[in-house]
Design a protein around this motif. Structure first.
Motif, PDB file in Angstrom:
ATOM      1  N   MET A   1     101.163   7.317 -77.227  1.00  0.00           N
ATOM      2  CA  MET A   1     100.399   6.315 -77.973  1.00  0.00           C
ATOM      3  C   MET A   1      98.903   6.497 -77.698  1.00  0.00           C
ATOM      4  SD  MET A   1     100.785   2.158 -77.927  1.00  0.00           S
ATOM      5  CE  MET A   1     100.161   1.978 -76.266  1.00  0.00           C
ATOM      6  N   ARG A   2      98.112   6.412 -78.731  1.00  0.00           N
ATOM      7  CA  ARG A   2      96.677   6.589 -78.600  1.00  0.00           C
ATOM      8  C   ARG A   2      96.065   5.487 -77.755  1.00  0.00           C
ATOM      9  NH1 ARG A   2      92.126   4.523 -80.858  1.00  0.00           N
ATOM     10  NH2 ARG A   2      90.356   5.926 -81.205  1.00  0.00           N
ATOM     11  N   ALA A   3      95.122   5.863 -76.882  1.00  0.00           N
ATOM     12  CA  ALA A   3      94.419   4.855 -76.091  1.00  0.00           C
ATOM     13  C   ALA A   3      93.682   3.909 -77.024  1.00  0.00           C
ATOM     14  CB  ALA A   3      93.445   5.542 -75.140  1.00  0.00           C
ATOM     15  N   ARG A   4      93.560   2.658 -76.601  1.00  0.00           N
ATOM     16  CA  ARG A   4      92.935   1.666 -77.465  1.00  0.00           C
ATOM     17  C   ARG A   4      91.461   1.976 -77.697  1.00  0.00           C
ATOM     18  NH1 ARG A   4      93.057  -4.928 -76.675  1.00  0.00           N
ATOM     19  NH2 ARG A   4      91.967  -5.419 -78.614  1.00  0.00           N
ATOM     20  N   PHE A   5      90.785   2.477 -76.671  1.00  0.00           N
ATOM     21  CA  PHE A   5      89.377   2.845 -76.794  1.00  0.00           C
ATOM     22  C   PHE A   5      89.178   4.241 -76.214  1.00  0.00           C
ATOM     23  CE2 PHE A   5      89.510  -1.781 -75.960  1.00  0.00           C
ATOM     24  CZ  PHE A   5      88.950  -2.252 -77.146  1.00  0.00           C
ATOM     25  N   THR A   6      88.164   4.928 -76.725  1.00  0.00           N
ATOM     26  CA  THR A   6      87.749   6.174 -76.093  1.00  0.00           C
ATOM     27  C   THR A   6      86.661   5.857 -75.072  1.00  0.00           C
ATOM     28  OG1 THR A   6      85.972   6.639 -77.672  1.00  0.00           O
ATOM     29  CG2 THR A   6      88.192   7.401 -78.247  1.00  0.00           C
ATOM     30  N   VAL A   7      86.416   6.791 -74.166  1.00  0.00           N
ATOM     31  CA  VAL A   7      85.354   6.601 -73.178  1.00  0.00           C
ATOM     32  C   VAL A   7      84.000   6.474 -73.877  1.00  0.00           C
ATOM     33  CG1 VAL A   7      84.147   7.649 -71.225  1.00  0.00           C
ATOM     34  CG2 VAL A   7      86.636   7.782 -71.363  1.00  0.00           C
ATOM     35  N   ASP A   8      83.813   7.242 -74.938  1.00  0.00           N
ATOM     36  CA  ASP A   8      82.553   7.157 -75.686  1.00  0.00           C
ATOM     37  C   ASP A   8      82.357   5.768 -76.293  1.00  0.00           C
ATOM     38  OD1 ASP A   8      81.956   9.754 -75.079  1.00  0.00           O
ATOM     39  OD2 ASP A   8      82.570  10.572 -77.010  1.00  0.00           O
ATOM     40  N   GLU A   9      83.419   5.179 -76.768  1.00  0.00           N
ATOM     41  CA  GLU A   9      83.326   3.826 -77.330  1.00  0.00           C
ATOM     42  C   GLU A   9      82.995   2.803 -76.249  1.00  0.00           C
ATOM     43  OE1 GLU A   9      86.505   4.306 -81.050  1.00  0.00           O
ATOM     44  OE2 GLU A   9      87.190   3.642 -79.080  1.00  0.00           O
ATOM     45  N   ILE A  10      83.587   2.968 -75.085  1.00  0.00           N
ATOM     46  CA  ILE A  10      83.287   2.088 -73.957  1.00  0.00           C
ATOM     47  C   ILE A  10      81.816   2.224 -73.567  1.00  0.00           C
ATOM     48  CG2 ILE A  10      83.754   1.625 -71.518  1.00  0.00           C
ATOM     49  CD1 ILE A  10      86.060   0.768 -73.154  1.00  0.00           C
ATOM     50  N   ALA A  11      81.344   3.462 -73.470  1.00  0.00           N
ATOM     51  CA  ALA A  11      79.952   3.708 -73.085  1.00  0.00           C
ATOM     52  C   ALA A  11      78.984   3.126 -74.115  1.00  0.00           C
ATOM     53  CB  ALA A  11      79.714   5.210 -72.925  1.00  0.00           C
ATOM     54  N   ALA A  12      79.284   3.313 -75.393  1.00  0.00           N
ATOM     55  CA  ALA A  12      78.406   2.793 -76.446  1.00  0.00           C
ATOM     56  C   ALA A  12      78.347   1.274 -76.413  1.00  0.00           C
ATOM     57  CB  ALA A  12      78.896   3.273 -77.814  1.00  0.00           C
TER      58      ALA A  12
END
Length: 209
Positions: A1-12
């Motif tokens: 299952m795809r992670a809910r957020f990417t690290v880039d989205e968290i950083a942004a």
């Protein structure tokens, strides 16, 4: 299952908090609220406040477009430093983190690598290359700190306000500072930075010769 957020989205999202509300507003709880999730979800991506701050720096660095190398190392040093300058200035509230955490992980190495590569093409000795790297990096970060978080600076300054206040504080007791502050009040921040950077690059070139 795809992670809910990417690290880039968290950083942004973390960078948006700093941009909109300032560095003191950055927290795991604030990040969770911005993402519309619970704090425990955030801990799946970053373990503590230090990691969160490093993500903010990563987001700033990710926006910096590293110019491609050319046959002119002086042009490349100047271009990389200008790119760093623009990237840092775009996020004034994040300046303290950039100053303290820019090299705490490999995230910020891409820009530094481009700068070192340009200086390597100059043919400097190892010690001169190290000194030149620190000189350029220190000039960029120091200039950003002086403009965006320096003494007597405020969030609403136009380019000459801080210089005028410094001149007023200097007064007759410090005539050289007062005189130079008048020049600073009439000089754009971009022009001042560009002139100083060019002088620094010229000095590095003199060391090569």
């Amino acid at each position: 299952m795809r992670a809910r957020f990417t690290v880039d989205e968290i950083a942004a999202a973390a960078l948006r908090i700093v941009d909109d509300r300032g560095l003191n507003a950055l927290s795991m709880r604030a990040l969770a609220a911005t993402l519309g999730t619970g704090p425990m979800t955030v801990y799946n991506y970053v373990t503590d406040k230090t990691g969160l701050e490093e993500l903010v720096v990563a987001a700033v660095v990710a926006e910096i477009s590293v110019p491609p190398p050319t046959d002119d190392w002086r042009h490349d040093v100047y271009a990389v430093a200008q790119a760093m300058w623009r990237g840092v200035r775009a996020h004034p509230a994040a300046v303290p983190l950039i100053l303290t955490r820019r090299m705490s992980s490999a995230t910020g190495f891409a820009v530094a690598e481009a700068l070192v590569a340009a200086l390597t093409r100059a043919g400097l000795s190892d010690r001169d290359r190290l000194a030149a790297f620190h000189g350029v990096l220190g000039f960029v970060t120091g200039a950003a700190q002086a403009e965006l978080a320096g003494p007597l600076a405020t969030d609403t300054d136009d380019p000459g306000d801080a210089a005028a206040r410094i001149g007023a504080v200097a007064g007759v007791a410090h005539p050289h500072i007062a005189a130079l502050s008048k020049v600073a009040a009439q000089t754009s921040v971009d022009d001042d930075f560009s002139r100083g950077l060019q002088m620094l690059v010229d000095g590095i070139a003199a060391a090569v010769r």
